[in-house]
Design an enzyme around this catalytic site. Structure first.
Site, PDB file in Angstrom:
ATOM      1  CG  HIS A  52      -1.823  20.877  -8.733  1.00  0.00           C
ATOM      2  ND1 HIS A  52      -2.728  21.026  -9.451  1.00  0.00           N
ATOM      3  CD2 HIS A  52      -1.641  21.876  -8.152  1.00  0.00           C
ATOM      4  CE1 HIS A  52      -2.938  22.445  -9.214  1.00  0.00           C
ATOM      5  NE2 HIS A  52      -2.836  23.036  -8.715  1.00  0.00           N
TER       6      HIS A  52
ATOM      7  CG  ASP B 148     -12.384  23.547  -5.275  1.00  0.00           C
ATOM      8  OD1 ASP B 148     -11.830  24.898  -4.172  1.00  0.00           O
ATOM      9  OD2 ASP B 148     -12.300  23.848  -6.169  1.00  0.00           O
TER      10      ASP B 148
ATOM     11  CB  SER C  97      -8.429  25.284  -3.798  1.00  0.00           C
ATOM     12  OG  SER C  97      -9.564  25.446  -5.067  1.00  0.00           O
TER      13      SER C  97
END
Lengths: 440, 440
Positions: free
Chosen positions: B82, B161, B183
């Site tokens: 990510h 979220d 998140s």
């Protein structure tokens, strides 16, 4: 500037243009800014505070969200007193007539009690017939004719504050000095006053437990007043034990009447004289504090204060005979002493615990919609520094008709509020500090 | 514990029981806690942070607000990467096939671009036919058969979220390290991964402009991963200039393909190799980093990475021929150079300004509902440290069909992003720090 940007700036401690603050308050009041943005703003203010210009803009916008009384056609200086709330605080009941008797006009808009603190409106309503909900025109007439009128807040005064307070109450943002100060001042400035005396309570029975917090609040209030061109004095006063002895509607009315008849507890008298004298000085009817105190004491001694209270009571629909003959006030069917189990000197009394005990007897509210029993309450028989023997009563409970708790439970609360020991107790100071904020 | 009490405790910096945090998230998601209370809570978290146990409870509740994939029936280690978002960051397009070619399963759920940063989904959609919205079962099949699948977030992943992010976006509570970390991790942990590599960008084109903020975020992410029993590595990497040269959908696909064909910009290759190698190590398919790097480089050199990208593209409905022959990708009808007006060395490039210039050409979004033009974008011809003559192009604009601004305005943006001077420029470090957080 969008609400988002105002929140963002406040969060980061950057200045917010005063006009943007005013716009936020207006848009919130009129429903264009949602509750969640205002909640985030309030929490950011909790951490970052408000600068003087931001505060001025915030208060002005709240003030002008509703009606602002114009009392300029009522002759004489208009001065009010506001207390941040305590236990046994019946000062207003004596102060308003005393100030009026000395030539000050007192347009007083008061609140109701909640939790451990009492409210002036509830106390006034213990006087049979006394009306606290009056139209503005009647308020103005009574103020002009008697010199004082004591009413409740109307829906038309500072509606922004009412909406905001409800939100703060649900979002843990009540305990913010600038928000508290703005709330108080937006309502008080809507009364059309020239000057304001603030009684900022400090101690176990007060909203502010620490002197430094109370001082910050007092300074914020004085600063707002100064910024709005009003004369403001704030006294920091002790609320580490109940003020006077009586806690509860009719019991407090009796004690206020005692004071106006030159009797009653010394601390209540001292604070009432001091706050009323401050009103005379701010209102310009006395040249200095010593002279103002002399005049207030004289108005107690010659009964003019008492007669003025009777006059105001009659004008507001109440029965003045109940002031002259307290047996006409609501009274409890039975009383009960709380005897001490210890011998010694009273070291301290937890005023909040005493307030909650009175509430448990029916004298107060746990929720704003609760009803108050005007006959219920308690009388503190021993105050800090008093000697007490085993079996002597610490307090007398006046048992109401709809208590929230059993007499045993209330007795335990009262006993738990007392600290009894052998150490000598230095006299407590009642008036801790004076903070002034006249026009610049 | 009521929401009020949770807010109050967090506001005052007192610990909140983890179960109360979880209850708050659940009640908020299901509408029992109003937006304004959550807004106040988020602002209190902005100022007070979350402790490790609070954070763990917060993330777990957000994670379990929706579907959590169970990929245990897909053999092999499941590892995702990510990035916190940057300009010209097309790493995922090369990394996912490279990692898959080296034996790691890559279940990648990506986002779309917003503002100056691009999103992997938009880049993938520049490949004709490529489908990023696939049912979970098809996602699982492609992952099992090809080793990687790249899709968009579904409504069923971490709905808490999504709801919370929308609120934070309106209440200036986005920029909170614990809330950002929660998140990210609640969405990534819903993918059913065993390990996660994080690319935390720092610099002018990144969300985090300062190394210390990026480090705090990386540590929070690693700490959450550790607490949830996942292996997590975070690299702090430079985003003070665009990564590689291409910014914009099809242009970035071309550059990723160049990389997989052993060509293209050095910085993009270095970062892709490093992040992919990290995945191999965390996934346990390579014994150490040097060996992992060798394997990734080999998969570039022998074309296995490129073939894997073609295979994934075909599985997801895309046209692999467009990867082999980039003239089949969307392309702009015209291009325009931005010539330098100065001579010297490129001292710095404001990556955010370059990202906004690409957005102005139609390559990005100012609002989430905007459409992206896959052909639009720009190519940075001069990077930091490069020498430039007057008249030489700094960048080439690829003019889209629906630009938000005129070419002249975009040209001014690009030129304004460049600092050109005579001082020697030290080589920039691409990988600034490594923060690890394996299971305890």
């Amino acid at each position: 500037m969008r609400a988002y940007e105002v929140i963002h700036r406040k969060r980061d401690g950057r200045p917010v243009p005063p006009e943007a603050i005013a716009e936020l308050v207006r848009d919130y009041t009129e429903g264009r800014v949602p509750e969640y943005q205002m909640a985030a703003f309030c929490m950011a203010v909790f951490f970052r505070g408000l600068s003087d210009p931001e505060m001025r803009s915030f208060v002005t916008a709240m003030l002008h969200s509703g009606d602002v009384l114009d009392l300029s056609d009522v002759p004489g200086p208009k001065v009010d007193k506001h207390s941040t709330g305590g236990v046994g605080d019946k000062v207003s009941l004596a102060l308003a007539p005393l100030a009026a008797a000395c030539g000050v006009k007192v347009p007083m808009v008061s609140g109701r009690g909640l939790g451990h603190t009492g409210g002036t409106l509830d106390k006034l309503e213990a006087i049979p017939g006394f009306q606290v909900n009056l139209p503005v025109e009647r308020f103005r007439e009574i103020l002009a004719s008697t010199g004082a009128c004591l009413i409740g807040q109307t829906d038309r005064i500072a509606p922004a504050d009412r909406k905001l307070y409800a939100l703060r109450d649900l979002t843990a943002t009540v305990e913010s000095v600038p928000l508290i100060a703005a709330s108080i001042m937006s309502k008080k400035l809507a009364e059309g006053i020239d000057a304001l005396v603030l009684d900022v309570k400090v101690g176990s029975g007060a909203f502010m437990k620490r002197t430094e917090d109370a001082r910050r609040l007092a300074e914020a209030l004085a600063s707002i007043g100064r910024g709005m061109g009003k004369r403001v004095s704030a006294l920091l006063t002790d609320m580490d034990q109940p003020l006077g002895r009586a806690v509860g509607g009719a019991l407090e009315v009796r004690e206020a009447v005692d004071l106006l008849r030159d009797e009653g507890p010394r601390d209540l008298r001292e604070l009432t004289v001091e706050l009323t004298a401050e009103m005379l000085v701010l209102g310009g009817v006395a040249p200095d504090r010593p002279e103002a105190r002399r005049r207030v004491v004289a108005a107690i001694g010659d009964g003019r204060g008492f007669l003025k209270l009777c006059e105001i009571t009659e004008a507001q629909g109440g029965d003045p005979d109940a002031l002259a003959d307290p047996s006409l006030l609501p009274s409890a069917e039975s009383t009960r002493d709380v005897p001490s189990r210890e011998r010694g000197l009273v070291q301290a009394i937890d005023a909040e615990a005493i307030g909650l005990a009175a509430m448990a007897l029916g004298a107060g509210r746990s929720r704003i919609e609760d009803r108050v029993d005007p006959a219920a309450g308690l009388v503190v028989e021993k105050k800090v520094g008093d000697a007490v023997e085993v079996g002597e009563p610490l307090a007398t409970l006046h048992l109401g008709r709809a208590p929230l708790e059993s007499p045993d439970a209330v007795e335990a609360r009262v006993r738990g509020a007392y600290q009894i020991g052998s150490a000598p107790v230095p006299p407590e100071r009642l008036i801790l500090e004076r903070i002034e904020g006249g026009p610049p």
